[in-house]
Design a protein around this motif. Structure first.
Motif, PDB file in Angstrom:
ATOM      1  N   VAL A   1       0.993  -1.240  -0.142  1.00 33.52           N
ATOM      2  CA  VAL A   1      -0.094  -0.026   0.063  1.00 33.52           C
ATOM      3  C   VAL A   1       0.912   1.072  -0.075  1.00 33.52           C
ATOM      4  CG1 VAL A   1      -1.868   1.393   1.130  1.00 33.52           C
ATOM      5  CG2 VAL A   1      -1.818  -1.189   1.261  1.00 33.52           C
ATOM      6  N   GLY A   2       0.531   2.120  -0.981  1.00 41.33           N
ATOM      7  CA  GLY A   2       1.206   3.633  -0.905  1.00 41.33           C
ATOM      8  C   GLY A   2      -0.036   4.501  -0.523  1.00 41.33           C
ATOM      9  N   ALA A   3       0.187   5.554   0.569  1.00 40.23           N
ATOM     10  CA  ALA A   3      -0.767   6.069   0.935  1.00 40.23           C
ATOM     11  C   ALA A   3      -0.641   7.521   1.033  1.00 40.23           C
ATOM     12  CB  ALA A   3      -1.434   5.771   2.116  1.00 40.23           C
ATOM     13  N   VAL A   4      -1.368   8.354   0.610  1.00 42.24           N
ATOM     14  CA  VAL A   4      -1.281   9.909   0.792  1.00 42.24           C
ATOM     15  C   VAL A   4      -2.538  10.331   1.602  1.00 42.24           C
ATOM     16  CG1 VAL A   4      -0.922  12.263  -0.244  1.00 42.24           C
ATOM     17  CG2 VAL A   4       0.043  10.269  -1.387  1.00 42.24           C
ATOM     18  N   LEU A   5      -2.544  10.608   2.981  1.00 43.87           N
ATOM     19  CA  LEU A   5      -3.713  11.000   3.736  1.00 43.87           C
ATOM     20  C   LEU A   5      -3.416  12.640   3.851  1.00 43.87           C
ATOM     21  CD1 LEU A   5      -4.793   8.252   6.085  1.00 43.87           C
ATOM     22  CD2 LEU A   5      -5.438   8.528   3.906  1.00 43.87           C
ATOM     23  N   GLU A   6      -2.401  13.079   4.300  1.00 46.02           N
ATOM     24  CA  GLU A   6      -2.119  14.625   4.476  1.00 46.02           C
ATOM     25  C   GLU A   6      -0.842  14.896   3.794  1.00 46.02           C
ATOM     26  OE1 GLU A   6      -2.070  14.861   8.710  1.00 46.02           O
ATOM     27  OE2 GLU A   6      -4.298  14.294   8.997  1.00 46.02           O
ATOM     28  N   VAL A   7      -0.808  15.985   3.383  1.00 44.54           N
ATOM     29  CA  VAL A   7       0.312  16.480   2.390  1.00 44.54           C
ATOM     30  C   VAL A   7       1.119  17.347   3.410  1.00 44.54           C
ATOM     31  CG1 VAL A   7       1.285  17.721   0.549  1.00 44.54           C
ATOM     32  CG2 VAL A   7      -0.840  16.334   0.326  1.00 44.54           C
ATOM     33  N   GLN A   8       2.127  16.842   4.256  1.00 45.34           N
ATOM     34  CA  GLN A   8       3.043  17.697   5.033  1.00 45.34           C
ATOM     35  C   GLN A   8       4.293  17.900   4.660  1.00 45.34           C
ATOM     36  OE1 GLN A   8       2.553  15.162   8.377  1.00 45.34           O
ATOM     37  NE2 GLN A   8       0.690  16.135   9.274  1.00 45.34           N
ATOM     38  N   GLY A   9       4.879  17.617   3.387  1.00 43.55           N
ATOM     39  CA  GLY A   9       6.116  17.785   2.907  1.00 43.55           C
ATOM     40  C   GLY A   9       7.153  17.208   3.944  1.00 43.55           C
ATOM     41  N   GLY A  10       8.499  17.631   3.378  1.00 47.21           N
ATOM     42  CA  GLY A  10       9.540  17.154   4.123  1.00 47.21           C
ATOM     43  C   GLY A  10      10.098  18.322   4.880  1.00 47.21           C
ATOM     44  N   HIS A  11      11.174  18.108   5.606  1.00 49.93           N
ATOM     45  CA  HIS A  11      12.201  19.194   6.318  1.00 49.93           C
ATOM     46  C   HIS A  11      12.456  20.483   5.071  1.00 49.93           C
ATOM     47  CE1 HIS A  11      15.526  21.151   8.096  1.00 49.93           C
ATOM     48  NE2 HIS A  11      15.089  20.782   9.287  1.00 49.93           N
ATOM     49  N   PRO A  12      12.013  21.724   5.409  1.00 50.09           N
ATOM     50  CA  PRO A  12      12.140  22.626   4.545  1.00 50.09           C
ATOM     51  C   PRO A  12      13.361  22.813   3.768  1.00 50.09           C
ATOM     52  CG  PRO A  12      11.815  23.569   6.734  1.00 50.09           C
ATOM     53  CD  PRO A  12      11.566  22.232   6.840  1.00 50.09           C
ATOM     54  N   LYS A  13      14.502  22.303   4.811  1.00 51.39           N
ATOM     55  CA  LYS A  13      16.131  22.468   4.234  1.00 51.39           C
ATOM     56  C   LYS A  13      16.591  21.313   3.380  1.00 51.39           C
ATOM     57  CE  LYS A  13      16.568  26.778   6.125  1.00 51.39           C
ATOM     58  NZ  LYS A  13      16.741  27.848   5.056  1.00 51.39           N
ATOM     59  N   ARG A  14      15.704  20.370   3.399  1.00 51.65           N
ATOM     60  CA  ARG A  14      15.931  19.235   2.556  1.00 51.65           C
ATOM     61  C   ARG A  14      15.528  19.152   1.111  1.00 51.65           C
ATOM     62  NH1 ARG A  14      14.700  13.825   5.776  1.00 51.65           N
ATOM     63  NH2 ARG A  14      16.669  14.417   7.039  1.00 51.65           N
ATOM     64  N   THR A  15      16.448  18.761   0.262  1.00 50.55           N
ATOM     65  CA  THR A  15      16.032  18.641  -1.324  1.00 50.55           C
ATOM     66  C   THR A  15      14.880  17.357  -1.516  1.00 50.55           C
ATOM     67  OG1 THR A  15      17.453  17.025  -1.965  1.00 50.55           O
ATOM     68  CG2 THR A  15      18.127  19.283  -1.826  1.00 50.55           C
TER      69      THR A  15
ATOM     70  N   LEU B   1      -5.596   7.465  -1.602  1.00 56.33           N
ATOM     71  CA  LEU B   1      -5.409   8.879  -1.769  1.00 56.33           C
ATOM     72  C   LEU B   1      -6.456   9.684  -1.210  1.00 56.33           C
ATOM     73  CD1 LEU B   1      -4.190   8.750  -5.271  1.00 56.33           C
ATOM     74  CD2 LEU B   1      -2.717   8.475  -3.392  1.00 56.33           C
ATOM     75  N   ASP B   2      -6.266  10.566  -0.450  1.00 56.10           N
ATOM     76  CA  ASP B   2      -7.031  11.573   0.146  1.00 56.10           C
ATOM     77  C   ASP B   2      -6.998  12.904  -0.497  1.00 56.10           C
ATOM     78  OD1 ASP B   2      -9.201  12.687   1.413  1.00 56.10           O
ATOM     79  OD2 ASP B   2      -8.047  12.235   3.433  1.00 56.10           O
ATOM     80  N   GLU B   3      -7.928  13.475  -1.271  1.00 59.13           N
ATOM     81  CA  GLU B   3      -7.778  14.846  -1.855  1.00 59.13           C
ATOM     82  C   GLU B   3      -6.439  14.893  -2.593  1.00 59.13           C
ATOM     83  OE1 GLU B   3     -10.388  16.617  -2.157  1.00 59.13           O
ATOM     84  OE2 GLU B   3     -11.815  15.623  -0.901  1.00 59.13           O
ATOM     85  N   PRO B   4      -6.194  13.989  -3.573  1.00 57.99           N
ATOM     86  CA  PRO B   4      -4.666  14.112  -4.110  1.00 57.99           C
ATOM     87  C   PRO B   4      -4.706  15.316  -5.214  1.00 57.99           C
ATOM     88  CG  PRO B   4      -5.970  12.438  -5.398  1.00 57.99           C
ATOM     89  CD  PRO B   4      -6.748  12.878  -4.204  1.00 57.99           C
TER      90      PRO B   4
ATOM     91  N   SER C   1     -12.241  12.281  -2.792  1.00 61.64           N
ATOM     92  CA  SER C   1     -11.926  13.760  -3.255  1.00 61.64           C
ATOM     93  C   SER C   1     -13.446  14.382  -3.226  1.00 61.64           C
ATOM     94  CB  SER C   1     -11.670  13.628  -4.811  1.00 61.64           C
ATOM     95  OG  SER C   1     -11.442  14.794  -5.544  1.00 61.64           O
ATOM     96  N   HIS C   2     -13.337  15.791  -3.206  1.00 54.37           N
ATOM     97  CA  HIS C   2     -14.489  16.685  -3.202  1.00 54.37           C
ATOM     98  C   HIS C   2     -14.830  17.336  -4.790  1.00 54.37           C
ATOM     99  CE1 HIS C   2     -14.188  17.000   1.244  1.00 54.37           C
ATOM    100  NE2 HIS C   2     -15.802  16.875   0.839  1.00 54.37           N
ATOM    101  N   GLN C   3     -13.676  16.903  -5.546  1.00 58.96           N
ATOM    102  CA  GLN C   3     -13.722  17.107  -7.117  1.00 58.96           C
ATOM    103  C   GLN C   3     -14.465  16.097  -8.019  1.00 58.96           C
ATOM    104  OE1 GLN C   3      -9.565  17.404  -7.989  1.00 58.96           O
ATOM    105  NE2 GLN C   3      -9.427  19.482  -7.203  1.00 58.96           N
ATOM    106  N   LEU C   4     -15.886  16.357  -7.691  1.00 60.87           N
ATOM    107  CA  LEU C   4     -16.637  15.286  -8.386  1.00 60.87           C
ATOM    108  C   LEU C   4     -16.882  15.187  -9.942  1.00 60.87           C
ATOM    109  CD1 LEU C   4     -19.986  15.694  -6.323  1.00 60.87           C
ATOM    110  CD2 LEU C   4     -18.015  14.548  -5.854  1.00 60.87           C
ATOM    111  N   ALA C   5     -16.545  16.384 -10.676  1.00 65.69           N
ATOM    112  CA  ALA C   5     -16.141  16.115 -11.991  1.00 65.69           C
ATOM    113  C   ALA C   5     -15.097  15.422 -12.388  1.00 65.69           C
ATOM    114  CB  ALA C   5     -16.277  17.586 -12.696  1.00 65.69           C
TER     115      ALA C   5
END
Length: 311
Positions: A90-104, A166-169, A199-203
């Protein structure tokens, strides 16, 4: 930009999620109640519901982040916590929090790859898959919401999983990004794997998914193909024939009770598709001179379904 590759290795890509009688309460609030549905491999399943309907709680139970109060949520036949190598399943994306801001972006993914035992070579593969190759050496702190969405998806793909949750990708993606995401999910499913996407993007879900699970107040309101929902929510077929009276009788005999004359030899048939109407006409020996389907958009179907259930 590359498309998703075929599933690799000797593993069996079953990709099935089974939810059976699932329930969860938080104090007096019953978030999910007796919820049952199955996500099958080879398809994109849209998971829809209004805010507060229990979607996120359900997804978190599937991923082992919340313990069910009743029922089961199984991934390939076992609870998520019992998977031997969950990152390859399983690969999951529930919340997009990003990584450490100084990390590439590359460094961020390499750290996650090491955590699940994936070689560094996979990092560049997933960066290419999500269209971030040119941004691989940029600091994550400078990423837009859309770029962070792609980075989160890249992390979910590191283990070459058989299932995506995926939650709201599509949040933060521009129109080109949304079109890319649609093609990506369809290609992923076409390779024999499965996608469960909320998703809420029904279209966009209407263009992407083959099946829908609609919940409200924690309960399942619909589980099936989009065309099944369209038929149940009042889609009509307009048909012009040589003998509308005979055709109407044949349609009623076939179980289609909502058949109305609209003039000039036209009939309006509710609750059917063109194939069923055409088959009934052929069986009755009635020539058909014209036929068209009045398609109902997913947003209209969704709102009507919830209004019926809550009325």
């Amino acid at each position: 930009m590359e498309t998703v590759p075929e599933a690799t290795g000797e593993r069996a890509p079953t990709g099935r999620i089974t939810v059976d009688g699932l329930g969860k309460s938080f104090g007096p609030v019953e978030a999910v109640r007796d919820l049952t549905f199955t996500v099958e491999p080879g398809s994109v399943t849209g998971f829809l519901g209004p805010n507060g309907s229990g979607k996120t709680t359900t997804l978190r139970m599937i991923l082992g982040l919340v313990t069910p109060g009743t029922g089961t949520a199984l991934v390939e036949g076992v609870p998520f916590a019992e998977l031997e190598s969950p990152g390859t399943v399983v690969g999951a994306v529930l919340e997009v929090q990003g990584g450490h801001p100084k990390r590439t972006a590359r460094a961020h993914l390499r750290a996650q790859a090491a955590a699940i035992g994936v070689p560094d070579t996979r990092v560049d593969e997933v960066l290419a898959l999500v269209g971030l190759t040119e941004s691989a050496n940029r600091h994550v702190g400078g990423f837009s919401l859309g770029m962070n969405q792609r980075l989160a998806l890249a992390a979910a793909l590191l283990g070459d999983p058989r299932i995506l949750v995926l939650d709201e990708p599509g949040n933060g993606l521009d129109p080109d990004g949304i079109a890319w995401l649609r093609q990506f999910m369809q290609s992923f499913a076409a390779s024999g794997r499965s996608v469960l996407v909320s998703s809420h993007q029904l279209a966009e879900i209407e263009l992407t998914a083959q099946r829908l699970v609609v919940i409200d107040r924690g309960r399942c309101r619909f589980d099936g193909a989009i065309d099944e929902l369209r038929t149940s929510q009042g889609a009509r077929v307009l048909v012009r024939s040589a003998d509308p009276v005979k055709l109407a009788e044949a349609l009623v005999a076939d179980g289609l009770t909502e058949v109305d004359a609209t003039g000039d030899d036209w009939l309006a048939v509710s609750g059917a598709d063109a194939v069923r109407v055409g088959d009934a006409a052929l069986k009755a020996g009635v020539a058909v001179y014209g036929m068209s389907e009045e398609r109902v958009g997913l947003e209209q179907m969704f709102l009507k379904l919830l209004a019926e259930e809550n009325g």
